[in-house]
Design a protein around this motif. Structure first.
Motif, PDB file in Angstrom:
ATOM      1  N   GLN A 201       0.842  -1.184   0.000  1.00  0.00           N
ATOM      2  CA  GLN A 201       0.000   0.000   0.000  1.00  0.00           C
ATOM      3  C   GLN A 201       0.881   1.238   0.000  1.00  0.00           C
ATOM      4  OE1 GLN A 201      -3.197  -0.241  -0.276  1.00  0.00           O
ATOM      5  NE2 GLN A 201      -3.550  -2.412   0.228  1.00  0.00           N
ATOM      6  N   GLU A 202       0.296   2.330  -0.408  1.00  0.00           N
ATOM      7  CA  GLU A 202       1.009   3.588  -0.339  1.00  0.00           C
ATOM      8  C   GLU A 202       1.197   3.973   1.123  1.00  0.00           C
ATOM      9  OE1 GLU A 202       2.331   5.387  -2.745  1.00  0.00           O
ATOM     10  OE2 GLU A 202       1.745   3.858  -4.201  1.00  0.00           O
ATOM     11  N   PRO A 203       2.358   4.557   1.486  1.00  0.00           N
ATOM     12  CA  PRO A 203       2.592   4.976   2.871  1.00  0.00           C
ATOM     13  C   PRO A 203       1.493   5.922   3.350  1.00  0.00           C
ATOM     14  CG  PRO A 203       4.600   5.121   1.581  1.00  0.00           C
ATOM     15  CD  PRO A 203       3.493   4.836   0.609  1.00  0.00           C
ATOM     16  N   GLY A 204       0.999   5.675   4.541  1.00  0.00           N
ATOM     17  CA  GLY A 204       0.015   6.562   5.136  1.00  0.00           C
ATOM     18  C   GLY A 204      -1.415   6.259   4.723  1.00  0.00           C
ATOM     19  N   GLN A 205      -1.625   5.229   3.900  1.00  0.00           N
ATOM     20  CA  GLN A 205      -2.974   4.888   3.446  1.00  0.00           C
ATOM     21  C   GLN A 205      -3.653   4.034   4.503  1.00  0.00           C
ATOM     22  OE1 GLN A 205      -3.012   3.488  -0.557  1.00  0.00           O
ATOM     23  NE2 GLN A 205      -5.140   2.806  -0.490  1.00  0.00           N
ATOM     24  N   LEU A 206      -4.697   4.553   5.136  1.00  0.00           N
ATOM     25  CA  LEU A 206      -5.386   3.856   6.219  1.00  0.00           C
ATOM     26  C   LEU A 206      -6.891   3.876   5.959  1.00  0.00           C
ATOM     27  CD1 LEU A 206      -3.440   5.334   9.293  1.00  0.00           C
ATOM     28  CD2 LEU A 206      -3.078   3.130   8.184  1.00  0.00           C
ATOM     29  N   ASP A 207      -7.284   3.208   4.862  1.00  0.00           N
ATOM     30  CA  ASP A 207      -8.683   3.226   4.469  1.00  0.00           C
ATOM     31  C   ASP A 207      -9.447   1.991   4.936  1.00  0.00           C
ATOM     32  OD1 ASP A 207      -8.295   5.660   3.176  1.00  0.00           O
ATOM     33  OD2 ASP A 207      -7.648   4.674   1.318  1.00  0.00           O
ATOM     34  N   THR A 208      -8.846   0.826   4.772  1.00  0.00           N
ATOM     35  CA  THR A 208      -9.558  -0.409   5.099  1.00  0.00           C
ATOM     36  C   THR A 208      -9.309  -0.806   6.550  1.00  0.00           C
ATOM     37  OG1 THR A 208      -7.731  -1.893   4.525  1.00  0.00           O
ATOM     38  CG2 THR A 208      -9.163  -1.149   2.712  1.00  0.00           C
ATOM     39  N   THR A 209     -10.134  -1.744   7.019  1.00  0.00           N
ATOM     40  CA  THR A 209      -9.971  -2.252   8.384  1.00  0.00           C
ATOM     41  C   THR A 209      -8.621  -2.936   8.553  1.00  0.00           C
ATOM     42  OG1 THR A 209     -12.358  -2.563   8.668  1.00  0.00           O
ATOM     43  CG2 THR A 209     -10.909  -3.844  10.115  1.00  0.00           C
ATOM     44  N   MET A 210      -8.183  -3.701   7.543  1.00  0.00           N
ATOM     45  CA  MET A 210      -6.897  -4.389   7.629  1.00  0.00           C
ATOM     46  C   MET A 210      -5.748  -3.394   7.688  1.00  0.00           C
ATOM     47  SD  MET A 210      -5.138  -7.015   8.014  1.00  0.00           S
ATOM     48  CE  MET A 210      -6.331  -8.337   7.787  1.00  0.00           C
TER      49      MET A 210
ATOM     50  N   LYS B 297      -5.876  -0.334   8.884  1.00  0.00           N
ATOM     51  CA  LYS B 297      -5.905   0.291  10.203  1.00  0.00           C
ATOM     52  C   LYS B 297      -5.424  -0.669  11.285  1.00  0.00           C
ATOM     53  CE  LYS B 297      -9.715   3.383   8.980  1.00  0.00           C
ATOM     54  NZ  LYS B 297     -11.159   3.709   9.176  1.00  0.00           N
ATOM     55  N   ALA B 298      -5.859  -1.945  11.194  1.00  0.00           N
ATOM     56  CA  ALA B 298      -5.424  -2.936  12.190  1.00  0.00           C
ATOM     57  C   ALA B 298      -3.920  -3.151  12.103  1.00  0.00           C
ATOM     58  CB  ALA B 298      -6.168  -4.253  11.978  1.00  0.00           C
ATOM     59  N   SER B 299      -3.393  -3.222  10.869  1.00  0.00           N
ATOM     60  CA  SER B 299      -1.951  -3.396  10.692  1.00  0.00           C
ATOM     61  C   SER B 299      -1.182  -2.218  11.280  1.00  0.00           C
ATOM     62  CB  SER B 299      -1.624  -3.531   9.200  1.00  0.00           C
ATOM     63  OG  SER B 299      -2.266  -4.662   8.647  1.00  0.00           O
ATOM     64  N   TYR B 300      -1.729  -1.040  11.087  1.00  0.00           N
ATOM     65  CA  TYR B 300      -1.098   0.167  11.631  1.00  0.00           C
ATOM     66  C   TYR B 300      -1.106   0.144  13.161  1.00  0.00           C
ATOM     67  CZ  TYR B 300      -0.366   5.113  12.744  1.00  0.00           C
ATOM     68  OH  TYR B 300       0.107   6.282  13.269  1.00  0.00           O
ATOM     69  N   VAL B 301      -2.251  -0.224  13.744  1.00  0.00           N
ATOM     70  CA  VAL B 301      -2.364  -0.283  15.205  1.00  0.00           C
ATOM     71  C   VAL B 301      -1.376  -1.290  15.782  1.00  0.00           C
ATOM     72  CG1 VAL B 301      -3.871  -0.961  17.112  1.00  0.00           C
ATOM     73  CG2 VAL B 301      -4.760   0.497  15.297  1.00  0.00           C
ATOM     74  N   ILE B 302      -1.296  -2.471  15.145  1.00  0.00           N
ATOM     75  CA  ILE B 302      -0.358  -3.498  15.614  1.00  0.00           C
ATOM     76  C   ILE B 302       1.080  -3.001  15.490  1.00  0.00           C
ATOM     77  CG2 ILE B 302       0.563  -5.803  15.128  1.00  0.00           C
ATOM     78  CD1 ILE B 302      -2.311  -6.574  14.250  1.00  0.00           C
ATOM     79  N   GLY B 303       1.380  -2.337  14.383  1.00  0.00           N
ATOM     80  CA  GLY B 303       2.725  -1.794  14.200  1.00  0.00           C
ATOM     81  C   GLY B 303       3.077  -0.746  15.236  1.00  0.00           C
ATOM     82  N   ARG B 304       2.121   0.134  15.538  1.00  0.00           N
ATOM     83  CA  ARG B 304       2.361   1.155  16.564  1.00  0.00           C
ATOM     84  C   ARG B 304       2.619   0.506  17.923  1.00  0.00           C
ATOM     85  NH1 ARG B 304       3.273   6.591  16.055  1.00  0.00           N
ATOM     86  NH2 ARG B 304       2.405   6.715  18.159  1.00  0.00           N
ATOM     87  N   LYS B 305       1.809  -0.481  18.253  1.00  0.00           N
ATOM     88  CA  LYS B 305       1.976  -1.174  19.538  1.00  0.00           C
ATOM     89  C   LYS B 305       3.329  -1.875  19.584  1.00  0.00           C
ATOM     90  CE  LYS B 305       0.881  -3.228  23.443  1.00  0.00           C
ATOM     91  NZ  LYS B 305       0.978  -2.492  24.723  1.00  0.00           N
ATOM     92  N   PHE B 306       3.666  -2.532  18.517  1.00  0.00           N
ATOM     93  CA  PHE B 306       4.948  -3.229  18.426  1.00  0.00           C
ATOM     94  C   PHE B 306       6.104  -2.248  18.611  1.00  0.00           C
ATOM     95  CE2 PHE B 306       8.148  -5.616  15.715  1.00  0.00           C
ATOM     96  CZ  PHE B 306       8.347  -6.619  16.655  1.00  0.00           C
ATOM     97  N   GLY B 307       6.052  -1.124  17.891  1.00  0.00           N
ATOM     98  CA  GLY B 307       7.116  -0.127  17.986  1.00  0.00           C
ATOM     99  C   GLY B 307       7.217   0.517  19.352  1.00  0.00           C
ATOM    100  N   THR B 308       6.062   0.822  19.958  1.00  0.00           N
ATOM    101  CA  THR B 308       6.055   1.451  21.284  1.00  0.00           C
ATOM    102  C   THR B 308       6.671   0.538  22.329  1.00  0.00           C
ATOM    103  OG1 THR B 308       4.074   2.743  20.754  1.00  0.00           O
ATOM    104  CG2 THR B 308       4.580   2.425  23.086  1.00  0.00           C
TER     105      THR B 308
END
Length: 231
Positions: free
Chosen positions: A22-31, A33-44
């Protein structure tokens, strides 16, 4: 290290995750957004448990694993690397624990000089903010208390006040500093305790308390109950 490993296991519990480019910063679908949330949690969590992580190498490992590519390290290299890494982490933890112990000893030494601070033979320090008039607990009794626990930097790690109700526990079922202090108090009293690490969680610490930490508690002894008494 333990936090990072726990997070990895938690991510695996999601089961297989199919990621599409996907293009960087693209957060349209549930997947997305979920991938982004998991990545943020992982990084934090990695940043918290391993602040000096090499970000480029970390992302390379994640990307290769998700794309099914072969590892750049052999199994033998992986094993040897993690053994050395664990040694590094243990050495760093020991260094931090020694620094915390020194800081705690310095804090207690200065605190003991204050005119209203009393020190027992074990090294427990306390201030009587309100003298109680009720019964003094025995080792076999239960007590009902309101309390707040902090580290010497002011970090709150536990508080019955925040939970909105006092706690009941056996006098002999808590850390040594509490057990000693409670048997000096009277119901209705309010004390501030300064507990050396050896009378608290010592070198092991716990999830919320670093090893060798001096603990500060505000305690209100509300009630003394004989063992087995109903709530």
């Amino acid at each position: 290290m333990k936090r990072v490993l726990c997070l990895t296991l938690a991510l695996l519990s999601f089961g297989p995750v199919v990621l599409q480019a996907q293009e960087p910063g693209q957060l349209d679908t549930t997947m997305q957004k979920a991938s982004y949330v998991i990545g943020r949690k992982f990084g934090t969590d990695i940043k918290s448990g391993l602040p000096n992580v090499d970000v480029k190498a970390l992302l390379l490992g994640i990307t290769e694993a998700l794309e099914g590519k072969d590892s750049k390290l052999t199994d033998e290299q992986v094993q040897a690397t993690m053994i050395e890494f664990q040694k590094m982490m243990i050495a760093e933890q020991q260094k931090m624990a020694e620094a915390d112990k020194k800081q705690g000893l310095e804090f207690l030494a200065e605190n003991a000089k204050k005119p209203n601070v009393k020190t027992t033979k074990t090294g427990l320090q306390y201030i009587i903010e309100k003298e109680g008039t009720g019964a003094t607990p025995k080792a076999a009794d239960d007590v009902v208390c309101h309390y707040k626990g902090t580290l010497i930097d002011g970090t709150v790690f536990d508080s019955s006040y925040d939970r909105g109700e006092p706690a009941r526990f056996p006098v002999s079922g808590v850390i040594a500093g509490w057990t000693e202090a409670l048997q000096l108090m009277k119901a209705g009293g309010k004390w501030k305790l300064f507990i050396p690490s050896e009378l608290a969680y010592g070198e092991r610490g716990n999830q919320a308390i670093p090893p060798n930490s001096v603990l500060i508690f505000d305690i209100e002894l509300l009630e003394v109950l004989p063992p087995g008494a109903e709530k």
